[in-house]
Design an enzyme around this catalytic site. Structure first.
Site, PDB file in Angstrom:
ATOM      1  N   ASP A  36      57.564  39.774  49.141  1.00 50.12           N
ATOM      2  CA  ASP A  36      57.841  39.429  47.741  1.00 50.12           C
ATOM      3  C   ASP A  36      57.314  40.494  46.791  1.00 50.12           C
ATOM      4  O   ASP A  36      56.107  40.731  46.722  1.00 50.12           O
ATOM      5  CB  ASP A  36      57.185  38.093  47.397  1.00 50.12           C
ATOM      6  N   MET A  38      56.899  41.565  42.936  1.00 49.32           N
ATOM      7  CA  MET A  38      56.903  41.020  41.570  1.00 49.32           C
ATOM      8  C   MET A  38      56.348  42.058  40.611  1.00 49.32           C
ATOM      9  O   MET A  38      55.374  42.749  40.921  1.00 49.32           O
ATOM     10  CB  MET A  38      56.036  39.758  41.517  1.00 49.32           C
ATOM     11  N   HIS A  72      62.304  40.919  49.015  1.00 51.68           N
ATOM     12  CA  HIS A  72      62.805  40.119  47.894  1.00 51.68           C
ATOM     13  C   HIS A  72      62.281  40.760  46.602  1.00 51.68           C
ATOM     14  O   HIS A  72      61.094  40.658  46.301  1.00 51.68           O
ATOM     15  CB  HIS A  72      62.287  38.675  48.084  1.00 51.68           C
ATOM     16  N   MET A 143      66.612  30.171  45.515  1.00 52.29           N
ATOM     17  CA  MET A 143      65.234  29.863  45.143  1.00 52.29           C
ATOM     18  C   MET A 143      65.122  28.353  44.964  1.00 52.29           C
ATOM     19  O   MET A 143      65.866  27.759  44.182  1.00 52.29           O
ATOM     20  CB  MET A 143      64.855  30.551  43.829  1.00 52.29           C
ATOM     21  N   ASP A 185      64.096  29.689  49.697  1.00 48.91           N
ATOM     22  CA  ASP A 185      62.768  30.259  49.440  1.00 48.91           C
ATOM     23  C   ASP A 185      62.010  29.417  48.415  1.00 48.91           C
ATOM     24  O   ASP A 185      62.421  29.311  47.267  1.00 48.91           O
ATOM     25  CB  ASP A 185      62.972  31.700  48.912  1.00 48.91           C
TER      26      ASP A 185
HETATM   27  C1  DX5 Z   1      58.178  32.943  45.066  1.00 51.36           C
HETATM   28  C2  DX5 Z   1      58.411  33.744  46.323  1.00 51.36           C
HETATM   29  C3  DX5 Z   1      58.322  32.973  47.587  1.00 51.36           C
HETATM   30  C4  DX5 Z   1      56.967  32.354  47.846  1.00 51.36           C
HETATM   31  C5  DX5 Z   1      57.137  31.168  48.746  1.00 51.36           C
HETATM   32  O1  DX5 Z   1      58.560  33.678  43.959  1.00 51.36           O
HETATM   33  O2  DX5 Z   1      59.706  34.318  46.293  1.00 51.36           O
HETATM   34  O3  DX5 Z   1      58.720  33.770  48.687  1.00 51.36           O
HETATM   35  O4  DX5 Z   1      56.048  33.223  48.406  1.00 51.36           O
HETATM   36  O5  DX5 Z   1      55.896  30.571  48.913  1.00 51.36           O
HETATM   37  P1  DX5 Z   1      55.723  29.060  49.318  1.00 51.36           P
HETATM   38  O6  DX5 Z   1      56.336  28.877  50.667  1.00 51.36           O
HETATM   39  O7  DX5 Z   1      54.259  28.863  49.293  1.00 51.36           O
HETATM   40  O8  DX5 Z   1      56.458  28.238  48.278  1.00 51.36           O
HETATM   41 ZN    ZN Z   2      60.549  35.344  48.097  1.00 54.53          ZN
END
Ligand code: DX5
Ligand code: ZN
Length: 234
Positions: A36, A38, A72, A143, A185
């Protein structure tokens, strides 16, 4: 049993020991390593970039074979960072349509760099945005939480959207013979994975549920096995 993939999100791993965590979860049978990214702009959090992707790449192995790196990107603008991730060993690169002005061009760019291309749809984003780019897609990520943080609760409305997108994917497959993975996800756990699979998902990103597994419950391998057992009932 269908071909299901479990994709641990390393967002919930111990960042101080990231290589070791990737090696452990890969050895425990992860199908993908979900990475991930960000940027504190598109989403209100800041994580890791291409240098960390390149650093963990050698640890994403199982029985001597590389484990798919599923990147991602929650990053805007996104185009300039795509070649960097391709160079860093990404296998799949997924982008959000709101994060690029030219989705079709961005998806082409990902494939031009030798990676599989994905689109991620936020809970509030309509699947209509993928209508005219299906040919450019290898993966659709739905999502099931608002992006930015691990450990949130699964948004139940996503189940309807999964079924809707599954239908589009199957129609596209019937017309073209091409397969597109449907990944979900956010908030995925042993308790809800079967319901998500039944709705039509085939790839399951899970962060806190996998990396939060206790050793006495079988650790990463144990929780992923319980997910596969639950999926076997679908
Ligand atoms: C959120 C991420 C997810 C996150 C999922 O923005 O894209 O990949 O890490 O984490 P859990 O499984 O804890 O919801
Ligand atoms: Zn993700």
């Amino acid at each position: 049993m269908k071909d299901y993939r479990i994709a641990p999100s390393i967002l919930s791993a111990d960042f101080a020991r990231l290589g070791e965590e990737v090696a452990r979860v890969s050895a425990a049978g992860a199908d993908f390593i979900h990475f991930d990214v960000m940027d504190n702009h598109y989403v209100p959090n800041l994580t890791i970039g291409p240098m960390v992707c390149a650093a963990i790449k050698p640890y994403a192995v199982h029985d001597g074979k590389p484990v798919t790196l599923d990147v991602h990107l929650m990053v805007s603008p996104v185009d300039q960072i795509i070649p960097e991730f391709a160079k860093a060993g990404a296998n799949i690169i997924t982008v959000h349509p709101e994060a690029t002005l030219h989705l079709d061009r961005t998806l082409a760019l990902i494939r031009d760099h030798g990676c599989r291309a994905g689109v991620a749809l936020n809970p509030g984003t309509s699947p209509a945005v993928i209508d005219y780019v299906m040919d450019r897609l290898d993966l659709i990520l739905l999502m099931s939480v608002n992006p930015g943080f691990g450990g949130q609760s699964f948004i139940a409305e996503t189940l309807v959207k999964i079924a809707e997108v599954r239908k589009r994917i199957d129609e596209h497959h019937a017309k073209t013979g091409k397969s597109i993975l449907l990944e979900v996800d956010g908030g995925v756990k042993t308790e809800n994975v079967a319901e998500i699979g039944r709705a039509g998902a085939c790839s399951f990103v899970s962060g806190s549920a996998i990396f939060g597994a206790r050793d006495e419950d079988g650790g990463y391998r144990g929780v992923m096995q319980r997910m596969r057992d639950a999926l076997a009932s679908v």
